[in-house]
Design a protein around this motif. Structure first.
Motif, PDB file in Angstrom:
ATOM      1  N   TYR A 183       0.832  -1.203   0.000  1.00  0.00           N
ATOM      2  CA  TYR A 183       0.000   0.000   0.000  1.00  0.00           C
ATOM      3  C   TYR A 183       0.870   1.259   0.000  1.00  0.00           C
ATOM      4  O   TYR A 183       0.527   2.270  -0.612  1.00  0.00           O
ATOM      5  N   ALA A 184       2.005   1.207   0.712  1.00  0.00           N
ATOM      6  CA  ALA A 184       2.922   2.351   0.699  1.00  0.00           C
ATOM      7  C   ALA A 184       3.425   2.611  -0.714  1.00  0.00           C
ATOM      8  O   ALA A 184       3.525   3.768  -1.151  1.00  0.00           O
ATOM      9  N   LEU A 185       3.716   1.551  -1.439  1.00  0.00           N
ATOM     10  CA  LEU A 185       4.180   1.694  -2.820  1.00  0.00           C
ATOM     11  C   LEU A 185       3.082   2.278  -3.707  1.00  0.00           C
ATOM     12  O   LEU A 185       3.337   3.181  -4.510  1.00  0.00           O
ATOM     13  N   GLU A 186       1.862   1.796  -3.574  1.00  0.00           N
ATOM     14  CA  GLU A 186       0.766   2.307  -4.385  1.00  0.00           C
ATOM     15  C   GLU A 186       0.448   3.755  -4.016  1.00  0.00           C
ATOM     16  O   GLU A 186       0.162   4.584  -4.889  1.00  0.00           O
ATOM     17  N   ASN A 187       0.505   4.070  -2.720  1.00  0.00           N
ATOM     18  CA  ASN A 187       0.325   5.459  -2.310  1.00  0.00           C
ATOM     19  C   ASN A 187       1.343   6.371  -2.998  1.00  0.00           C
ATOM     20  O   ASN A 187       1.023   7.491  -3.421  1.00  0.00           O
ATOM     21  N   ARG A 188       2.583   5.870  -3.102  1.00  0.00           N
ATOM     22  CA  ARG A 188       3.629   6.668  -3.727  1.00  0.00           C
ATOM     23  C   ARG A 188       3.320   6.925  -5.206  1.00  0.00           C
ATOM     24  O   ARG A 188       3.481   8.034  -5.710  1.00  0.00           O
ATOM     25  N   LEU A 189       2.877   5.893  -5.907  1.00  0.00           N
ATOM     26  CA  LEU A 189       2.567   6.060  -7.322  1.00  0.00           C
ATOM     27  C   LEU A 189       1.435   7.065  -7.520  1.00  0.00           C
ATOM     28  O   LEU A 189       1.460   7.875  -8.453  1.00  0.00           O
ATOM     29  N   VAL A 190       0.456   7.032  -6.639  1.00  0.00           N
ATOM     30  CA  VAL A 190      -0.665   7.965  -6.747  1.00  0.00           C
ATOM     31  C   VAL A 190      -0.208   9.394  -6.494  1.00  0.00           C
ATOM     32  O   VAL A 190      -0.508  10.321  -7.258  1.00  0.00           O
ATOM     33  N   ALA A 208      12.097   2.150  -4.711  1.00  0.00           N
ATOM     34  CA  ALA A 208      12.540   0.969  -5.459  1.00  0.00           C
ATOM     35  C   ALA A 208      13.763   0.284  -4.851  1.00  0.00           C
ATOM     36  O   ALA A 208      13.815  -0.957  -4.813  1.00  0.00           O
ATOM     37  N   PRO A 209      14.785   1.017  -4.354  1.00  0.00           N
ATOM     38  CA  PRO A 209      15.935   0.315  -3.770  1.00  0.00           C
ATOM     39  C   PRO A 209      15.562  -0.588  -2.598  1.00  0.00           C
ATOM     40  O   PRO A 209      16.171  -1.646  -2.411  1.00  0.00           O
ATOM     41  N   PHE A 210      14.564  -0.170  -1.824  1.00  0.00           N
ATOM     42  CA  PHE A 210      14.134  -1.014  -0.707  1.00  0.00           C
ATOM     43  C   PHE A 210      13.554  -2.329  -1.215  1.00  0.00           C
ATOM     44  O   PHE A 210      13.902  -3.410  -0.712  1.00  0.00           O
ATOM     45  N   PHE A 211      12.670  -2.252  -2.205  1.00  0.00           N
ATOM     46  CA  PHE A 211      12.057  -3.482  -2.705  1.00  0.00           C
ATOM     47  C   PHE A 211      13.082  -4.352  -3.439  1.00  0.00           C
ATOM     48  O   PHE A 211      12.985  -5.575  -3.413  1.00  0.00           O
ATOM     49  N   MET A 457      13.081   1.204   4.554  1.00  0.00           N
ATOM     50  CA  MET A 457      12.348   1.859   3.464  1.00  0.00           C
ATOM     51  C   MET A 457      12.268   3.357   3.724  1.00  0.00           C
ATOM     52  O   MET A 457      11.800   3.781   4.791  1.00  0.00           O
ATOM     53  N   PRO A 458      12.716   4.190   2.765  1.00  0.00           N
ATOM     54  CA  PRO A 458      12.629   5.653   2.956  1.00  0.00           C
ATOM     55  C   PRO A 458      11.212   6.154   2.693  1.00  0.00           C
ATOM     56  O   PRO A 458      10.905   6.766   1.686  1.00  0.00           O
ATOM     57  N   GLY A 459      10.352   5.882   3.606  1.00  0.00           N
ATOM     58  CA  GLY A 459       8.932   6.197   3.500  1.00  0.00           C
ATOM     59  C   GLY A 459       8.198   5.303   4.473  1.00  0.00           C
ATOM     60  O   GLY A 459       8.739   4.920   5.507  1.00  0.00           O
ATOM     61  N   GLY A 460       6.979   4.927   4.163  1.00  0.00           N
ATOM     62  CA  GLY A 460       6.271   4.036   5.066  1.00  0.00           C
ATOM     63  C   GLY A 460       4.784   4.040   4.797  1.00  0.00           C
ATOM     64  O   GLY A 460       4.297   4.620   3.817  1.00  0.00           O
ATOM     65  N   MET A 494      16.965   8.658  -9.929  1.00  0.00           N
ATOM     66  CA  MET A 494      15.817   7.841 -10.307  1.00  0.00           C
ATOM     67  C   MET A 494      16.183   6.368 -10.169  1.00  0.00           C
ATOM     68  O   MET A 494      17.228   5.927 -10.645  1.00  0.00           O
ATOM     69  N   GLU A 495      15.339   5.591  -9.505  1.00  0.00           N
ATOM     70  CA  GLU A 495      15.610   4.178  -9.261  1.00  0.00           C
ATOM     71  C   GLU A 495      14.450   3.327  -9.767  1.00  0.00           C
ATOM     72  O   GLU A 495      13.299   3.742  -9.742  1.00  0.00           O
ATOM     73  N   THR A 496      14.779   2.113 -10.227  1.00  0.00           N
ATOM     74  CA  THR A 496      13.767   1.133 -10.611  1.00  0.00           C
ATOM     75  C   THR A 496      14.180  -0.229 -10.079  1.00  0.00           C
ATOM     76  O   THR A 496      15.253  -0.386  -9.500  1.00  0.00           O
TER      77      THR A 496
END
Length: 828
Positions: A183-190, A208-211, A457-460, A494-496
């Motif tokens: 959900y944190a990842l999807e929140n980021r994309l939104v 992305a580096p975390f995942f 993860m730099p976020g949450g 930029m990271e992927t």
């Protein structure tokens, strides 16, 4: 999701009247009592006109990909509630969080290794034995287990809030199967799409580096260099199934349920259409006690019998290791400072909320002596024993009888309870009715283990309550989620998830398709085709009722046949078979209680697609949702013409969906099962229509209706200028290999699909589905239209149904004893 709120003309008005709650730390207001520079920069740079468009774009993104969650006990998923503003965390604050969370993850990893290993914490008097034995998440069968890969946890999470002094505190540990990263990842994309300029200019750290680190960590736990990693889900009724499917798609893991896995000869395998294929690593989202019904909860239907044994053998890595949930016990929080000192020789960098375990007499006396100023919670359970609906209670807020009952329980059996300091959650700004207001939040921060350290993860995952006095925040009523932006002082690269080097082995296959996915793809195709068949009959019925003279006996007979067909398919109730055409058509179109209606078919397809949402594109999901909406929000249908228009629009959307599948889906086994499902259903339905409208006593109107239903009017009239006749129509409907709507075309397409699918045995013998389809192909190719009759057509229909059953038996219902087949095609 509420509609976007018009932004004020002057953006500074968003915060000039902002009033933090007295005595509560706030993310918007700094310790100097002024708005933090990061927030001021963010708000003042947003133009009011752009904000409305940005928020609308965020809403559309959530709606388009159907981000959802489920509240425990509810059958229907809820739309994801998301804050329109991110939570901003400045670099200095974030470094404090990283250090504290990484250290705490190390402490808990060492704790788990000790309680399931040497047991020095208990032996040295640091941890009471009752804290270990009293936890329902402490699993004795895991004692002395040496986890494959050497790690008890690959993913850890901590729920954080600010304490009264402004420092971050740990409110709870999550080691069982931490949720929220997806959900944190999807929140980021939104949010990145809603505020793209600010996202770039504010140097927001990438996720992305975390995942990538998490994926590498799981892969390193395997025996093989190119492991098969599975994400084990409880199933589509899990509260966070969307997240599980989303992570599986994003990370490239197989999404599996317990029934998809089997332990065979000491190894764990996935049941696939090619037989059993080894599963090296299982990232579980099933609670520990349900993971293996042989050694743990015998009533579990979510786990894999023998999985613990496969772990002991060292051949299967499970993450986090079952039993890791022991670290979530609130009782442990009383001892965490001493545990950290004993295991790491360090003081905790980030304290947890002050906790007293009432199994200790001194702590119990303190809690009972300050009962009304404490929060009481369960020591080992999520709920308080005797107060099942509550995670914690404030005795001062209870009735006299309830307070007395709780006091007596803590006094009598203190080991089941903890007392905790009463704290108010820190607040973050949210946009409410066009202005900023403070609301309590909990920040969940994730850490993935790497060979050298814990990668935070730099976020949450931030959850914000709409209630200013909330003391706990769980997804549900009046709670929304927010993206978390960690701000860097330097430009962010930029990271992927793509590999950093070109040293990647090229592959053109995707692995083997799990049997459950094949099953759902097959039925997804069948349901779509079933809905289309119903809509075609409805459209034809309405068109004929409007265009033709109802006084003609032949026309009336054709219309009666159409109505009877809808009744036979379950689209119309039997009592309505003699009703007005408008009533029949409307029910067949959009009656959600009629199992065969167009709307029901679409919803069945959506349900099948939701189970395999990691394999269905966002565009396909959008079209299906649009189709559902078209058939649900019809307004008041006044006539057959209205129903005709609605059915026609729905058929156009179905055509777009079919085109998307043909042009955008990789020609893997997944696409082949979807297309086989479509063509199987089409062949069956076309055979049924041919029996009804191309029988021996069929009229010219009947034959004309049949050509309409299979969309072959133009082709027929271009071939035959002498008029309509039974034999040519039967040939075009049943035998013609060039007509994409004929039964013969479907059989030939299915034959091509089956020929590419893997076989279990390499003995040269045809498996049952291939035998049936080979006979059908020959029968179609050698049949003569003039010699066909309804009995032959019925037999053909039954053989196609038998083929569908054979496909299910061969590909969907694998058994543990089935050998590990080898496929020359290797399709997925």
């Amino acid at each position: 999701m509420s509609a976007p709120v018009p932004a004020p003309k002057t953006t500074s008005a968003w915060y000039t009247n902002y009033a933090p709650l007295p005595g509560i730390p706030d993310e918007f207001i700094g310790r100097d009592g002024k708005p933090r520079s990061s927030w001021r920069n963010f708000l003042e740079s947003i133009e009011s006109d752009d904000s409305e468009r940005s928020l609308a774009a965020a809403d559309r993104r959530i709606r388009d990909i159907e981000v959802s969650y489920r509240v425990h006990g509810e059958a229907r998923e809820r739309a994801w509630p998301m804050s329109r503003l991110p939570l901003l965390i400045e670099e200095s604050d974030w470094q404090e969080i990283v250090a504290g969370v990484a250290q705490r993850a190390s402490v808990i990893e060492a704790l788990l290794a000790d309680v399931y290993g040497a047991g020095r914490l208990v032996a040295d008097g640091i941890l009471p034995a009752a804290v270990v034995a009293g936890s329902r998440d402490y699993l004795r069968p895991l004692v002395e287990l040496k986890p494959p890969g050497g790690r008890w946890m690959h993913l850890y999470a901590a729920d954080l809030g600010r304490g009264p002094d402004g420092r971050w505190w740990v409110l709870g540990d999550r080691a069982q199967a931490p949720s929220g990263a997806g959900y944190a990842l999807e929140n980021r994309l939104v949010m990145a799409r809603a505020w793209p300029a600010k996202y770039r200019s504010m140097n927001v750290e990438r996720l992305a580096p975390f995942f990538r680190a998490l994926r590498s960590s799981l892969a390193e736990a395997a025996e093989r260099s190119q492991p098969r990693i599975c994400l084990l889900t409880p199933g589509p009724y899990s509260e966070t199934y969307f997240e599980q499917a989303y992570l599986a798609r994003y990370l490239g893991f197989l999404l599996v349920e317990g029934d998809d896995l089997v332990v065979h000869q000491g190894l764990t395998h996935v049941r696939t259409i090619a037989g059993l294929k080894r599963a090296d690593v299982i990232w579980r989202r099933v609670d520990s006690d349900f993971i293996d019904p042989l050694e743990l909860n015998g009533q579990s239907r979510l786990g894999v019998p023998g999985l613990i044994s496969a772990m002991r053998n060292g051949h299967t890595a499970v993450s986090n290791v079952p039993g890791s949930g022991f670290a979530e016990s609130r009782a442990l929080m009383s001892f965490m400072p001493a545990i950290a000192k004993h295991l790491l020789g360090e003081d905790l960098l980030m304290p947890n909320i002050a906790t007293w375990w009432c199994g200790d007499r001194e702590a119990q006396s303190k809690v009972l002596g300050n009962f009304d100023s404490m929060a009481i919670a369960g020591a080992f359970a999520n709920n308080i024993p005797g107060f099942e609906a509550d995670q914690q209670v404030l005795p001062a807020n209870l009735s006299s009888a309830e307070r007395t009952r709780l006091f007596d329980a803590v006094e009598t059996r203190g080991l089941d309870y903890v007392g905790q300091e009463v704290v108010r959650l820190s607040t973050a700004p949210v946009w409410n009715d066009g202005q900023l207001v403070p609301r309590p939040f909990v920040l969940r921060v994730f850490a993935a283990v790497t060979p050298d350290a814990w990668h935070v993860m730099p976020g949450g995952f931030c959850r914000i309550s709409a209630r200013p006095d909330a003391r706990a925040v769980n997804m549900g009523e009046d709670v929304q989620s927010a993206d978390v932006w960690v701000l860097s002082s330097k430009p962010v690269v930029m990271e992927t998830l793509l590999p950093a080097t070109d040293d990647v082995k090229i592959r053109r296959i995707l692995g083997n398709l799990p049997s459950r996915a094949a099953d759902n793809l097959f039925w997804y195709g069948r349901y779509l085709e079933r809905a289309e068949a119903t809509l075609r009959v409805v459209r034809c019925l309405c068109a004929r009722s409007v265009e033709l003279d109802l006084s003609s006996g032949g026309v009336s007979k054709s219309l009666a046949h159409l109505g009877h067909q809808l009744v036979a398919w379950g689209a119309v109730s039997a009592e309505n078979e003699s009703a007005q055409i408008f009533t029949i058509a409307r029910q067949a179109l959009c009656d959600e209680d009629a199992s065969g209606s167009g709307l029901s078919g679409v919803r069945l397809a959506r349900n099948a697609g939701s189970i395999i949402r990691e394999r269905i594109s966002i565009d396909a999901s959008k079209l299906l949702r649009m189709l559902d909406s078209q058939l649900t929000n019809l307004g008041e249908l006044m006539s057959e013409a209205d129903v005709f228009e609605a059915a026609d629009r729905a058929l156009q959307t179905l055509a777009a969906l079919a085109g998307l599948e043909q042009e955008n889906m990789n020609r893997s086994a997944g696409w082949r099962f979807l297309d086989m499902g479509r063509r199987t259903e089409r062949a069956i339905n076309t055979s049924r229509l041919a029996r009804t409208f191309a029988s021996e006593d069929a009229t010219a109107d009947d034959l004309d209706v049949l050509l309409d239903l299979i969309d072959s009017q133009i082709t027929y009239r271009s071939r035959y200028v002498t008029g309509i006749a039974l034999a040519p129509v039967r040939d075009m409907v049943l035998l013609d290999p060039f007509n994409p709507r004929s039964v013969g075309f479907q059989i030939e397409s299915i034959n091509q699909h089956i020929a590419t699918l893997p076989t279990l045995q390499q003995d040269g013998l045809l498996e049952e589905p291939r035998q049936i389809i080979a006979r059908l192909t020959t029968e179609i190719a050698t049949s003569v239209a003039a010699k066909l009759d309804t009995s032959i057509i019925l037999a053909l229909e039954q053989k196609i149904s038998n083929f569908a059953d054979a496909v299910a038996t061969r590909y969907f219902l694998q058994r543990p004893e089935i050998s590990i087949g080898i496929s020359a095609s290797g399709l997925a």
